[in-house]
Structure formats: structure tokens, C-alpha cells
Scaffold this motif. Structure first.
Motif, PDB file in Angstrom:
ATOM      1  N   ALA A   1       0.834  -1.199   0.000  1.00  0.00           N
ATOM      2  CA  ALA A   1       0.000   0.000   0.000  1.00  0.00           C
ATOM      3  C   ALA A   1       0.870   1.251   0.000  1.00  0.00           C
ATOM      4  O   ALA A   1       0.610   2.227  -0.722  1.00  0.00           O
ATOM      5  CB  ALA A   1      -0.928  -0.012   1.221  1.00  0.00           C
ATOM      6  N   GLN A   2       1.949   1.174   0.787  1.00  0.00           N
ATOM      7  CA  GLN A   2       2.896   2.291   0.862  1.00  0.00           C
ATOM      8  C   GLN A   2       3.505   2.549  -0.520  1.00  0.00           C
ATOM      9  O   GLN A   2       3.669   3.685  -0.945  1.00  0.00           O
ATOM     10  CB  GLN A   2       3.998   1.891   1.839  1.00  0.00           C
ATOM     11  CG  GLN A   2       4.620   3.032   2.615  1.00  0.00           C
ATOM     12  CD  GLN A   2       5.648   2.473   3.594  1.00  0.00           C
ATOM     13  OE1 GLN A   2       5.361   1.556   4.365  1.00  0.00           O
ATOM     14  NE2 GLN A   2       6.859   2.994   3.557  1.00  0.00           N
TER      15      GLN A   2
ATOM     16  N   ASP B   1       6.834   8.999  -7.011  1.00  0.00           N
ATOM     17  CA  ASP B   1       8.097   8.826  -6.299  1.00  0.00           C
ATOM     18  C   ASP B   1       8.603   7.418  -6.581  1.00  0.00           C
ATOM     19  O   ASP B   1       8.492   6.515  -5.763  1.00  0.00           O
ATOM     20  CB  ASP B   1       7.863   9.037  -4.788  1.00  0.00           C
ATOM     21  CG  ASP B   1       9.154   8.830  -3.990  1.00  0.00           C
ATOM     22  OD1 ASP B   1      10.214   8.584  -4.630  1.00  0.00           O
ATOM     23  OD2 ASP B   1       9.089   8.880  -2.755  1.00  0.00           O
ATOM     24  N   PHE B   2       9.154   7.241  -7.782  1.00  0.00           N
ATOM     25  CA  PHE B   2       9.517   5.897  -8.222  1.00  0.00           C
ATOM     26  C   PHE B   2      10.732   5.342  -7.493  1.00  0.00           C
ATOM     27  O   PHE B   2      10.912   4.139  -7.399  1.00  0.00           O
ATOM     28  CB  PHE B   2       9.729   5.860  -9.733  1.00  0.00           C
ATOM     29  CG  PHE B   2       8.457   6.209 -10.492  1.00  0.00           C
ATOM     30  CD1 PHE B   2       7.288   5.483 -10.257  1.00  0.00           C
ATOM     31  CD2 PHE B   2       8.425   7.275 -11.382  1.00  0.00           C
ATOM     32  CE1 PHE B   2       6.117   5.810 -10.927  1.00  0.00           C
ATOM     33  CE2 PHE B   2       7.250   7.588 -12.056  1.00  0.00           C
ATOM     34  CZ  PHE B   2       6.099   6.863 -11.825  1.00  0.00           C
ATOM     35  N   ALA B   3      11.571   6.224  -6.992  1.00  0.00           N
ATOM     36  CA  ALA B   3      12.728   5.753  -6.226  1.00  0.00           C
ATOM     37  C   ALA B   3      12.244   4.966  -5.022  1.00  0.00           C
ATOM     38  O   ALA B   3      12.713   3.869  -4.731  1.00  0.00           O
ATOM     39  CB  ALA B   3      13.589   6.937  -5.794  1.00  0.00           C
ATOM     40  N   THR B   4      11.272   5.519  -4.324  1.00  0.00           N
ATOM     41  CA  THR B   4      10.731   4.860  -3.138  1.00  0.00           C
ATOM     42  C   THR B   4       9.981   3.586  -3.520  1.00  0.00           C
ATOM     43  O   THR B   4      10.159   2.527  -2.909  1.00  0.00           O
ATOM     44  CB  THR B   4       9.774   5.809  -2.388  1.00  0.00           C
ATOM     45  OG1 THR B   4      10.504   6.974  -2.005  1.00  0.00           O
ATOM     46  CG2 THR B   4       9.197   5.123  -1.145  1.00  0.00           C
ATOM     47  N   SER B   5       9.137   3.665  -4.551  1.00  0.00           N
ATOM     48  CA  SER B   5       8.328   2.491  -4.914  1.00  0.00           C
ATOM     49  C   SER B   5       9.237   1.342  -5.365  1.00  0.00           C
ATOM     50  O   SER B   5       8.984   0.185  -5.025  1.00  0.00           O
ATOM     51  CB  SER B   5       7.314   2.846  -6.002  1.00  0.00           C
ATOM     52  OG  SER B   5       7.962   3.109  -7.231  1.00  0.00           O
ATOM     53  N   ASP B   6      10.296   1.663  -6.089  1.00  0.00           N
ATOM     54  CA  ASP B   6      11.205   0.597  -6.542  1.00  0.00           C
ATOM     55  C   ASP B   6      11.982   0.005  -5.377  1.00  0.00           C
ATOM     56  O   ASP B   6      12.262  -1.188  -5.355  1.00  0.00           O
ATOM     57  CB  ASP B   6      12.187   1.143  -7.598  1.00  0.00           C
ATOM     58  CG  ASP B   6      11.487   1.375  -8.941  1.00  0.00           C
ATOM     59  OD1 ASP B   6      10.306   0.992  -9.049  1.00  0.00           O
ATOM     60  OD2 ASP B   6      12.105   1.949  -9.848  1.00  0.00           O
ATOM     61  N   ARG B   7      12.315   0.870  -4.419  1.00  0.00           N
ATOM     62  CA  ARG B   7      13.051   0.385  -3.257  1.00  0.00           C
ATOM     63  C   ARG B   7      12.179  -0.628  -2.486  1.00  0.00           C
ATOM     64  O   ARG B   7      12.641  -1.691  -2.096  1.00  0.00           O
ATOM     65  CB  ARG B   7      13.435   1.571  -2.352  1.00  0.00           C
ATOM     66  CG  ARG B   7      14.242   1.159  -1.110  1.00  0.00           C
ATOM     67  CD  ARG B   7      14.609   2.352  -0.226  1.00  0.00           C
ATOM     68  NE  ARG B   7      13.464   3.186   0.154  1.00  0.00           N
ATOM     69  CZ  ARG B   7      12.547   2.858   1.074  1.00  0.00           C
ATOM     70  NH1 ARG B   7      12.646   1.721   1.701  1.00  0.00           N
ATOM     71  NH2 ARG B   7      11.544   3.672   1.339  1.00  0.00           N
TER      72      ARG B   7
END
Length: 457
Positions: A417-418, A427-433
Motif C-alpha cells: 500500500a505504501q 516517487d519511483f525511487a521509493t516504490s522501486d526500493r
RNA sequence: GCGUCGGUGCCCGAGCGGCCCAAGGGAAGGGACUGCAAAUCCCUACAGUCGCGGGUUCAAAUCCCGCCCGGCGCUCCA
């Protein structure tokens, strides 16, 4: 019309059960003196699918399978390990059933043990003696092959041919009238378990048990006798001789399932390629082994190795992917597509054509995905329901529970969900992480129009 | 040696007289979709001698004969 290849007549024949709508089946199980291997699984699976299919077709099936719990190998192991025959047999019968359970093999209606049928065996032997089909020596009671007109019919050999092989390779008991004659009852030897009989203490020969059990449970002229091809001779040939020798009709159809090879050869301990069922089921989803086996016709020798299992694993993943996609799309269950069902039935009716049946399911699977992709949810629901129905017949169900706790799953839900929030905010950096972190835990995230879903790899 | 089952694409594996320029699965290449992936779908290459050689047939991967190779059985074996 159901058809089966019958070993006795060497041809595919229309199957007409002796009682309309009711099928009686006997299948030879293992001698329980060691852990089960993949070969046992293939044989068990062949009859599992047969039973499942016949029942799905609306036939009543009475399925009997035996456990040989007394024989030379069991005695030898008991002596070697300072154990007893019943202990050895109980240990390995449990191992056998436990592993088959993991594979989802249907339980026979009657799982009988040789030692439970001693009285019936003795009475069968008495009948053979009365009819002069057998004779008594100090070493035991023997079946007289010369009294049976078509001995060798099941393996399509003449008695002379068989005798040549027997004379050349078997240590001939000089007392026997004919090297082909075989033991119905073995006189007691020191240190061996024995049962009382009219011929003194001793134990039954191998073949008589299956005759006593199959006829005892299913009655004369039962429909199908099954087992692995390696049992055709001498075991099945001798069973047949004994039963026919008593004057009753034996099995009407003989079905034999083929062997499993590992590295191109029959597996055996001496070759070092012995593959236990437990090893495979520990390493692979049991449904993978099932799917792999069903992709080869039961009468054809199949190769078993890691590559083949991995390929089947990829194929199976497509079923699970459809389950997820369908669930995510909220597909309702629908009526099945009767034309596809007919295609499946035609394949299965023709001597259990599971490879073709599986192909039909995959074609339907692809069509279901395509319908889903094009937004035709009504058609997708029909196709998905059809896939589910047919998978069920072959025993390839949905993925089992992972065994993870609810808390773990909730934690993953929260992370997913996050990630969705991060993606929404670009914010793809966060989603990919987050996706990478989950991947490390063996969690695969899939983005769908309806939102992200996840599953364990 | 005898019996039996088989030899089909890169791999596994259906088909067993015309619907086969050969199913299905895996692996491979391209495209669509996606922020990128994953999943999915579409397309492509894959078999142009279906072990080899004869034959039957209007027609053969499919039937017949011979040969080569392999599994299983002939010995406890699923």
C-alpha cells in the motif's frame, strides 16, 4: 466412448464395465521395505487420475489397492536392522501414504495388506489343488504352469520362450516339475514369520495375495487391473494364471503404466540415480510433479530431471497467475464452456489422453487471459470457470496456503500500500526500493489496472 | 537372444492414413501494455529427411517389411 489400451489383447478397446455405471478397479501397490520413489508416484497418479476422471464422468468407482507387507525384502531388512517385519512394513507403508498425500493422490476405497488375507489365500490354494492346477512339495505348494492353456498370454510369450529365459537365469529348484512353476505357498524357513496352513507353517507366495484381495473385494470379472509395466511378468501373468486356474473370470482389462527414467535409465540405487518422492516434493510444489507427469501419456516412459521439473513449474505458475488475475478482476463463477469440456472429454476418453487434455486447458487459459485483457469479463468468467473445472478433474488445484502468519501477510499488505502511494506521487525511487525489499523476501509485486497485487515466488 | 514399447523442433511432448506447412509446455527473438518491471496478450524462428532404407496407397509422421538406436520385461521391482 471410453477406450483403454488392454495389455492382454494389445489394442485399444471400448470400455464396457461389467455393471453399467459402475467401475471396479484394482491396482498393485508397493512392497513396503523402503521409502517411495518417483516411480511409485507415477503409477499411483495414473490410477488417481483414472478414478478422478471416471467419477467426474458420473461413474461409480470401487477402487482397491494393496500393500505387500510380507516378502523377502521386508524380512531381509527386518533382520538387518534387528527389527520385525510388521514394524518395517508399517514404517514404509506410512512413508508411502504420507508422500502420496502430499501429491493429493485419492485414497483407494480399500487399501488392503497381504497379511490380512492369509485365510483367503489358503482357500484359493486349496481350490487350485483340488482342480489339479498345483502340487505340494516339501518346500511349498507350486502352481503347475503346464495345466494352463494360455500361460504367457499377458506378455505375449509362449511357454517355451518363457522357459528358455527361466532355465537360463533362475536358479531352478530341481524338485519343481517345470522351471516356470512358481510358489503359491512357501514352507517355513528358520527365523521367518509364518502362518499355519494345511501344508504346515509357512508364508504365501507373492502373486496369490493380489488374487485373494482383488477377487475378494471386487469379485469375479472385475473391470480393470492396473500396475506398473514391470509387474506384467511374472507378477500379473502369475496372478492371472492362479485366478483363471480356480475357474473364475479375472480382470477384464489390464492397464499398465510406464516407468520413470532418470538420466535416461531406470532409476535404481545401484545406478545412484534413485530419486525419492520426498526429495522431489521437498524441492518442488507437488502440483508441479503432477502436471509434469500428466504431460506425458501414462504408457510412455518418461524422463525425470531438474530441467523438466523447472519447466513444469513455469507452466504451473500460469495457472496461479490466472487465479490472481481473476481474483483481482473480481470475476464471478460462471457456467463452463461445454464445447471445451467436450474436447477435454474426447481426449480423456481415448485411453486417458492427459497430454492432450492438459493442452486443452492451456489453450483455454490463454483465451481466458486474452478475454480479460480485452475487457470481455463475461467470456473471461466462463473460460476461467472452465479452466478451474478441468484442473480439478486432473487434481491440479490452486496454490496451497503458504504457512505464513497473518501478521506477516498484513505487514506485506502495508508495504504494498505504501508503494502504491509512492507510485501515485510518482516517487519511483521509493516504490522501486520497496519492491526490491519485498523481492528479497521472495515477494513478487504485480501492478494491475485494479491496483497492485502480490504473491510469494 | 526373445518379447514389448518407443525414436517427432533447442528441450520436454501430443498426433498414429487426408483436417499436419505437425497440439500443448519450457527456453529464444520481436512487439503491445507498464514510469520501469512483473503478469498478460500478439507475432517470429524453430520439425521442410516426423531414426534410416524399401514398399502399400490417389494420399503416410501415421499402414507393411528390413535395418540402426533406446527404454522396459524375460530376476526382487511402480
Amino acid at each position: 466412448m471410453l477406450r483403454f489400451y488392454d495389455t492382454l489383447t494389445s489394442e485399444k478397446r471400448d470400455f464396457v464395465p461389467r455393471i453399467e455405471g459402475e467401475v471396479s478397479l484394482y491396482s498393485c501397490g508397493p512392497t513396503v521395505y523402503d521409502v517411495p520413489h518417483v516411480g511409485h508416484a507415477r503409477t499411483a497418479l495414473t490410477y488417481d487420475v483414472l478414478v478422478r476422471y471416471l467419477r467426474w464422468r458420473g461413474l461409480k468407482v470401487v477402487y482397491a489397492a494393496n500393500i505387500t507387507d510380507i516378502d523377502d525384502n521386508i524380512i531381509a531388512r527386518a533382520q538387518r536392522e534387528g527389527s520385525t517385519e510388521p514394524e518395517i512394513a508399517a514404517t514404509y507403508e506410512k512413508a508411502y501414504v504420507d508422500q502420496l498425500d502430499r501429491l493429493g493422490i485419492v485414497h483407494p476405497d480399500h487399501r488392503t495388506r497381504a497379511t490380512e488375507y492369509i485365510a483367503e489365500m489358503i482357500s484359493t490354494i486349496e481350490t487350485l489343488l483340488e482342480r489339479n492346477m498345483a502340487y505340494v512339495l516339501d518346500s511349498g505348494v507350486y502352481f503347475d504352469v503346464s495345466e494352463l492353456a494360455d500361460y504367457g498370454a499377458l506378455v505375449h510369450r509362449s511357454v517355451d520362450d518363457l522357459r528358455e529365459g527361466a532355465g537360463a537365469r533362475v536358479e531352478v529348484d530341481s524338485e519343481k516339475d517345470d522351471p516356470l512353476d512358481f510358489a503359491l505357498w512357501k514352507a517355513a524357513k528358520p527365523g521367518e514369520p509364518t502362518w499355519d496352513s494345511p501344508w504346515g507353517p509357512g508364508r504365501p507366495g507373492w502373486h496369490i495375495e493380489c488374487v485373494a484381495m482383488s477377487l475378494g473385494i471386487l469379485g469375479p470379472g472385475f473391470d480393470i487391473h492396473g500396475g506398473g509395466t514391470d509387474l506384467a511378468f511374472p507378477h500379473h501373468e502369475n496372478e492371472r494364471a492362479e485366478a483363471v486356474g480356480t475357474g473364475v473370470e479375472f480382470a477384464r482389462t489390464w492397464i499398465h503404466s510406464a516407468m520413470v527414467n532418470v538420466d535416461g535409465e531406470k532409476m535404481s540405487k545401484s545406478l545412484g540415480n534413485f530419486t525419492t518422492l520426498a526429495d522431489i516434493l521437498d524441492a518442488f510444489d507437488p502440483r508441479i510433479l503432477r502436471l509434469l507427469m500428466l504431460q506425458t501419456h501414462y504408457r510412455k516412459t518418461m524422463e525425470m530431471n531438474r530441467d523438466a521439473l523447472e519447466a513444469a513449474g513455469q507452466a504451473l505458475a500460469r495457472f496461479d497467475a490466472l487465479d490472481r488475475t481473476a481474483a483481482a478482476a473480481g470475476l464471478a463463477s460462471a457456467d463452463v464452456d461445454s464445447q471445451i469440456i467436450d474436447e477435454f472429454v474426447a481426449a480423456m476418453d481415448d485411453d486417458m489422453g492427459t497430454p492432450k487434455a492438459v493442452a486443452t486447458i492451456f489453450e483455454t487459459l490463454r483465451a481466458a487471459n486474452a478475454a480479460l485483457g480485452s475487457g470481455d469479463t463475461e467470456r473471461a468468467a466462463v473460460l476461467t470457470s472452465t479452466v478451474d473445472e478441468l484442473r480439478g478433474v486432473l487434481g491440479i488445484g490452486t496454490a496451497g496456503a503458504s504457512g505464513a502468519s497473518q501478521g506477516e501477510d498484513e505487514a506485506i499488505d502495508a508495504l504494498v500500500a505504501q508503494r502504491d502511494e509512492a507510485r501515485a506521487a510518482k516517487d519511483f525511487a521509493t516504490s522501486d526500493r520497496i519492491r526490491d525489499e519485498l523481492a528479497e523476501q521472495g515477494i513478487v509485486v504485480e501492478d494491475k489496472p485494479t491496483g497492485a497485487t502480490w504473491h510469494r515466488a
